[in-house]
Design an enzyme around this catalytic site. Structure first.
Site, PDB file in Angstrom:
ATOM      1  N   GLU A   1       0.847  -1.197   0.000  1.00 44.96           N
ATOM      2  CA  GLU A   1       0.000   0.000   0.000  1.00 44.96           C
ATOM      3  C   GLU A   1       0.875   1.236   0.000  1.00 44.96           C
ATOM      4  OE1 GLU A   1      -2.882   0.428   3.154  1.00 44.96           O
ATOM      5  OE2 GLU A   1      -3.617  -1.598   2.866  1.00 44.96           O
TER       6      GLU A   1
HETATM    7  C1  NOJ Z   1      -4.318   1.221   5.530  1.00 43.55           C
HETATM    8  C2  NOJ Z   1      -5.488   0.294   5.340  1.00 43.55           C
HETATM    9  O1  NOJ Z   1      -4.994  -0.998   5.177  1.00 43.55           O
HETATM   10  C3  NOJ Z   1      -6.364   0.654   4.146  1.00 43.55           C
HETATM   11  O2  NOJ Z   1      -7.501  -0.146   4.189  1.00 43.55           O
HETATM   12  C4  NOJ Z   1      -6.689   2.125   4.148  1.00 43.55           C
HETATM   13  O3  NOJ Z   1      -7.517   2.459   3.060  1.00 43.55           O
HETATM   14  C5  NOJ Z   1      -5.386   2.893   4.111  1.00 43.55           C
HETATM   15  N1  NOJ Z   1      -4.611   2.595   5.300  1.00 43.55           N
HETATM   16  C6  NOJ Z   1      -5.577   4.405   4.054  1.00 43.55           C
HETATM   17  O4  NOJ Z   1      -6.076   4.854   5.262  1.00 43.55           O
END
Ligand code: NOJ
Length: 554
Positions: free
Chosen positions: A415
């Site tokens: 991410e």
């Molecule tokens: C981490 C989380 O895993 C994800 O679900 C979320 O959208 C992002 N942070 C942004 O806050």
């Protein structure tokens, strides 16, 4: 624009502290940025985008799905901003083909998504019932990805615990959940493992523990300060290890896949790099974040600094034992080495300074256990969520920290991305282009430093339900019109920019890269017009009388 006070309380408090400290500090001394690096990624580097089940699927009660803790939490008034829910979200459940074509447009190599546990095992307990329609949905998604040469990277737990397990056992507070999670994972390996080769056991367990069981901002909304997060994390680590061993002994031979975990790690930089106390405080910040999970998984036990700090504070609070649970020596060797690749979710950075919190009876908390304060440089751009400042250089430092601490493991960035603050209809997202450009460039520098990063996942493919912030924060490369029933998707300018990074496998040379932003923003104005026209039409339809006056028929 949303009022800034809509942010979670703890963030507001932290930032109030930060801003007061920030006023009398000369931040210009602290500039850690370096120049842009032109170059490409190693051949075979995997480019992707991500999502999670509760945030995008919708269909919360369709086709035999059971309730998750997020279904229940979001339906309680006052838990989520504007009482938004993920009931329909992006309707991703019904839009597999549409969404895979968006991935094709980007030429993604992989797509990261999560499986909703209660969609395939409605109560969470495998012996109760398996929901074939849920299995069918994930089969369809996986098959369609593979037909389009997109590798699925699948997360087993992205926060949507079956509600029955919460009610019956107390969720992650209870060690009995480890076996239920292992049953669920085994079912996934059995049904999908012939096609899925990258498994992530947990997404960001830090949030599950701290926001779910310490501050209560997330489901299940419990506020067990000073103990809840540690117990939750303890059981999650055990569950992760168990699932890794299950895969290793029962499935790996046939399926030849990899099992990892995705940890979130924000970077902590000492405010004063010449001050030993700040250096140690910054190290503690990272250890209480990433190290809390990574150290047991790579080295067999919690970071020494967590054991020392929480142990000492527990004694001062008159407790007979530490609030941080301990692993037996058997557990330590069982947990150590249970990671074929490490997923890193990274968004932002903080400056850290030492701050003592005297240990008081009844005043225990995860946050005060760390004895530090978080600060931000007021010059850092903060285009999106309250907590998310754009600090690209922190990413390179974090990646190098991981390399040094855990023996240079195989890494996937699972991410990374940025949101926008408002219910925004602006598709020309130049701030997101800049964020991706600079963060991806710092990752490239980290690879040149020798960090073993194999892939990158932009967060996220679509705008979606952003947990306690509802739909107010948009992380997507694609804009989703949530007001329209069909939830149409529109490309933001960042789609074009990310696509260029992917097709060039990096940043080939200055001349070329400098044209990308102009070209990306050219295309977004036509998407803006499309969106505006669709909006107008929807408004006109809504204003049209539904029943025509009788005399019109005459
Ligand atoms: C981490 C989380 O895993 C994800 O679900 C979320 O959208 C992002 N942070 C942004 O806050």
């Amino acid at each position: 624009m949303l009022p800034r006070c809509a942010a979670p309380v703890c963030h507001v408090l932290l930032l109030v502290l930060c801003l007061s400290a920030a006023e009398d500090f000369d931040w210009t001394k602290n500039d850690r940025s370096s120049s842009f690096y032109y170059g490409t990624f190693p051949t075979g580097f995997s480019w992707g985008a991500g999502s999670s089940a509760y945030q995008t699927e919708g269909a919360w009660d369709k086709d035999g799905k059971g309730l998750s803790i997020w279904d229940v939490f979001s339906h309680k008034k006052g838990r989520v901003l504007r009482n938004d829910t993920g009931d329909s979200s992006c309707e991703g459940y019904y839009k597999v083909k549409d969404d895979v074509s968006l991935m094709n447009e980007l030429k993604l190599n992989h797509y990261r998504f999560s499986i909703s546990w209660p969609r395939i095992i409605p109560t969470g307990i495998k012996s109760d019932h398996i929901n074939e329609k849920g299995i069918q949905y994930y089969n369809e998604l996986i098959d369609h990805l593979l037909e389009n040469k997109i590798t699925p990277i699948v997360t087993l737990y992205h926060w949507d615990l079956p509600q029955v397990l919460q009610e019956k056992y107390g969720g992650w507070q209870n060690v009995s959940i480890v076996n239920h999670f292992n049953d669920f994972a085994s079912l996934c390996f059995e049904k999908f493992g012939n096609r899925v080769k990258y498994w992530i056991t947990f997404n960001n367990p830090w949030s599950v523990a701290v926001e779910g069981y310490e501050t209560g901002e997330h489901a299940p909304g419990l506020k067990m300060r000073g103990t809840g997060a540690y117990r939750t994390a303890h059981n999650i680590i055990k569950a992760h290890a168990k699932v890794w061993h299950t895969y290793d002994t029962q499935w790996r031979g046939r399926q030849k896949g990899l099992v990892g975990i995705s940890l979130s790690g924000e970077w902590g930089e000492p405010v004063d790099i010449n001050n030993q106390k700040d250096i140690e405080a910054a190290e503690r910040y990272v250890q209480f974040y990433l190290g809390w999970f990574a150290t047991p998984i790579f080295h067999g036990d919690y970071p020494q600094v967590m054991k020392d700090y929480i142990g000492r504070k527990s004694t001062q609070q008159g407790l007979g034992s530490s609030r941080l649970p301990s692993f037996s020596s058997q557990e330590k060797s069982y947990i150590k080495g249970t990671c074929d690749f490490l997923g890193i979710g990274h968004f932002t950075t903080r400056y850290i300074t030492q701050k003592n919190y005297p240990a008081s009876r009844g005043g225990a908390s995860f946050f005060t256990d760390r004895d530090l304060a978080e600060l931000v440089d007021p010059r850092w751009p903060d285009p999106g969520s309250e907590w998310l400042y754009s600090v690209p250089w922190g990413f390179r430092r974090l990646l190098n920290f991981v390399k040094a601490q855990y023996g240079n493991p195989m890494l996937y960035v699972t991410e990374n991305g940025v949101s926008e603050k408002m219910q925004c209809t602006e598709l020309c997202d130049d701030w997101r282009i800049k964020y991706y450009r600079d963060y991806i460039n710092e990752m490239l520098k980290a690879i040149k430093d020798g960090v073993n990063v194999r892939g990158y996942t932009a967060w996220s493919l679509l705008d979606k339900f952003e947990w306690d912030e509802g739909y107010s924060e948009r992380f997507g490369l694609y804009y989703v019109d949530f007001r329209s029933k069909n939830k149409p998707r529109y490309p933001k300018a960042s789609v074009q920019y990310y696509k260029r990074i992917i097709s060039s496998n990096g940043f080939p040379n200055q001349r070329e890269v400098e044209t990308w932003k102009r070209r990306a923003t050219e295309t977004c104005s036509s998407s803006n017009q499309l969106l505006a026209a669709a909006r107008r039409k929807a408004k006109e339809n809504a204003e049209m009388p539904k029943v025509w006056p009788v005399h019109d028929e005459v």
